[in-house]
Design an enzyme around this catalytic site. Structure first.
Site, PDB file in Angstrom:
ATOM      1  N   GLY A  17     -58.103 -12.939 -32.619  1.00  0.00           N
ATOM      2  CA  GLY A  17     -58.100 -13.773 -31.634  1.00  0.00           C
ATOM      3  C   GLY A  17     -59.187 -14.997 -31.852  1.00  0.00           C
ATOM      4  O   GLY A  17     -60.019 -15.428 -30.366  1.00  0.00           O
ATOM      5  N   SER A  19     -60.939 -16.971 -33.020  1.00  0.00           N
ATOM      6  CA  SER A  19     -61.371 -18.509 -32.598  1.00  0.00           C
ATOM      7  C   SER A  19     -61.697 -18.647 -31.871  1.00  0.00           C
ATOM      8  O   SER A  19     -62.955 -20.261 -31.804  1.00  0.00           O
ATOM      9  CB  SER A  19     -60.104 -19.567 -33.107  1.00  0.00           C
ATOM     10  OG  SER A  19     -59.010 -19.242 -32.009  1.00  0.00           O
ATOM     11  N   SER A  20     -61.814 -18.163 -30.768  1.00  0.00           N
ATOM     12  CA  SER A  20     -62.218 -19.251 -29.135  1.00  0.00           C
ATOM     13  C   SER A  20     -62.058 -18.354 -28.177  1.00  0.00           C
ATOM     14  O   SER A  20     -62.090 -16.821 -28.172  1.00  0.00           O
ATOM     15  CB  SER A  20     -61.373 -20.135 -28.273  1.00  0.00           C
ATOM     16  OG  SER A  20     -60.232 -20.163 -28.131  1.00  0.00           O
ATOM     17  N   GLY A  21     -62.876 -18.413 -26.383  1.00  0.00           N
ATOM     18  CA  GLY A  21     -62.528 -17.663 -25.436  1.00  0.00           C
ATOM     19  C   GLY A  21     -63.286 -16.062 -25.788  1.00  0.00           C
ATOM     20  O   GLY A  21     -64.669 -15.467 -26.450  1.00  0.00           O
ATOM     21  N   ILE A  22     -62.161 -14.881 -25.387  1.00  0.00           N
ATOM     22  CA  ILE A  22     -63.104 -13.320 -25.750  1.00  0.00           C
ATOM     23  C   ILE A  22     -63.064 -12.841 -27.385  1.00  0.00           C
ATOM     24  O   ILE A  22     -64.417 -12.540 -27.344  1.00  0.00           O
ATOM     25  CB  ILE A  22     -62.031 -12.739 -25.413  1.00  0.00           C
ATOM     26  CG1 ILE A  22     -61.795 -12.250 -23.511  1.00  0.00           C
ATOM     27  CG2 ILE A  22     -62.368 -11.334 -25.467  1.00  0.00           C
ATOM     28  CD1 ILE A  22     -61.043 -12.151 -23.094  1.00  0.00           C
ATOM     29  N   TYR A 158     -46.311 -14.088 -19.325  1.00  0.00           N
ATOM     30  CA  TYR A 158     -47.514 -13.743 -20.144  1.00  0.00           C
ATOM     31  C   TYR A 158     -47.498 -12.298 -19.329  1.00  0.00           C
ATOM     32  O   TYR A 158     -48.119 -11.065 -20.374  1.00  0.00           O
ATOM     33  CB  TYR A 158     -49.327 -14.853 -19.668  1.00  0.00           C
ATOM     34  CG  TYR A 158     -50.151 -13.957 -20.010  1.00  0.00           C
ATOM     35  CD1 TYR A 158     -50.877 -14.452 -21.256  1.00  0.00           C
ATOM     36  CD2 TYR A 158     -50.427 -12.793 -19.129  1.00  0.00           C
ATOM     37  CE1 TYR A 158     -51.879 -13.297 -21.652  1.00  0.00           C
ATOM     38  CE2 TYR A 158     -52.228 -12.789 -19.349  1.00  0.00           C
ATOM     39  CZ  TYR A 158     -52.767 -13.570 -20.407  1.00  0.00           C
ATOM     40  OH  TYR A 158     -54.006 -13.039 -20.818  1.00  0.00           O
TER      41      TYR A 158
END
Length: 332
Positions: A17, A19-22, A158
């Site tokens: 994960g 590609s972006s964010g955390i 979520y």
């Protein structure tokens, strides 16, 4: 069981994960501290951009496009890390998606897709990482959420996946201790973070979705993950608000439910109509950075996190001390 961990500068870190964010923030910070970083996500363009940024900054990074819902792809990611850098020291299961809406309004197809990515993607990552981590010792980091402890309205699905991640992580940790495997397992529970999650999630509400403030910065989560890479703990929270909120919700669950029911529509919806932007449930995210839109709410660094990964980190927690004592007794 003795877990000998290398300094960050000598580690190989796999981040899903990314590609972006955390994930993106963690890859950048790890590379700046000297680690060799393997970044994974579904989209090639975002990964290639990230690797180019890291290399231009003098770091070491390699990309491996990976759909974590595919167990074989997770295995290929682990093999890629070993072929490229000779081993794996830390594996971070961070791949995830979100969907906003009341549970009764969500289709079974959407629900299954969120579980495939968030939960089964984490399971596939654990199964690919563990044989390699057991060889030389290391740390498995799973990214949970404040919703691992406290469910949220309009984020019920979520929340469900994050609580499933917590249960799986807790059971796996015990089984590894039973086997005396040299692998530490840490669950990181961030508060609302100013990542592109609100831009990327699927929205089934009539208004644009948001999350309750305060928003913290993805760099705070990155610092926490890298702290776990050198000084693993059972659970690590990101943001003082989430630590306090989690404790209060467990102590006064009925009151917390009532407060969420009253405040939920204001805290999880904006006044703006839904814009039906593309989401990342079925396709990779559009290339973005570590930070994202928070609908005008200010994001701030976490003093709590700064203390926990800084001065306080030198002192082991009561849980860590108890674990060491019990393992010492067992070894005798």
């Amino acid at each position: 069981m003795t877990i000998r961990l290398k300094p960050i500068a000598e580690q190989v870190i796999v981040i899903t994960g990314a590609s972006s964010g955390i994930g993106r923030a963690t890859a950048r910070l790890a590379a700046r501290r000297g680690a060799a970083v393997v970044v994974a996500a579904r989209g090639c363009d975002a990964l290639d951009t990230l690797v180019a940024e890291i290399v231009a900054d003098g770091g070491r990074a390699s990309a491996c496009a990976t759909d974590m819902t595919d167990a074989a792809a997770a295995e290929r990611l682990a093999a890629h890390a070993i072929d490229t850098y000779g081993g794996i020291d830390i594996w971070v299961n961070n791949a995830g998606v979100a969907i906003a809406g009341k549970l009764e309004d969500l289709s079974e197809a959407d629900a299954r897709r969120v579980f495939e990515i968030n939960f089964w993607g984490m399971v596939h990552g654990c199964k690919a990482a563990l044989p390699r981590l057991k060889d030389g010792g290391g740390v498995l980091v799973n990214i949970g959420s404040v919703t691992s402890d406290v469910s949220a309205p309009f984020m019920g699905l979520y929340s469900t996946t994050k609580q499933a991640i917590k249960a799986y992580t807790d059971a796996l940790r015990i089984e590894l201790m039973m086997d005396r495997a040299p692998v530490a397992v840490t669950l990181v529970k961030p508060a609302p973070i100013a990542t592109p999650i609100l831009e990327h999630q699927r929205n089934r509400m009539d208004r644009q979705a948001t999350m309750p403030p305060p928003f913290y910065r993805p760099e705070d989560v990155a610092k926490t993950i890298l702290s776990a890479a050198e000084h693993p703990e059972r659970d690590l929270y990101v943001g003082g608000a989430v630590r306090l909120g989690s404790a209060l919700a467990r102590a006064f669950p009925n009151m917390a439910d009532a407060a969420s029911a009253i405040l939920g529509p204001r805290l999880f919806k904006t006044g703006k109509p839904r814009d039906d932007r593309p989401d990342n449930l079925d396709a990779p995210s559009r290339p973005t950075g570590a930070r994202g839109d928070t609908h005008g709410r200010w994001s701030r660094p976490s003093l709590y996190t700064a203390l926990m990964v800084g001065p306080i980190r030198r002192f082991p927690s009561a849980g860590t001390i108890a674990r060491r004592v019990l393992l010492g007794i067992r070894s005798r």
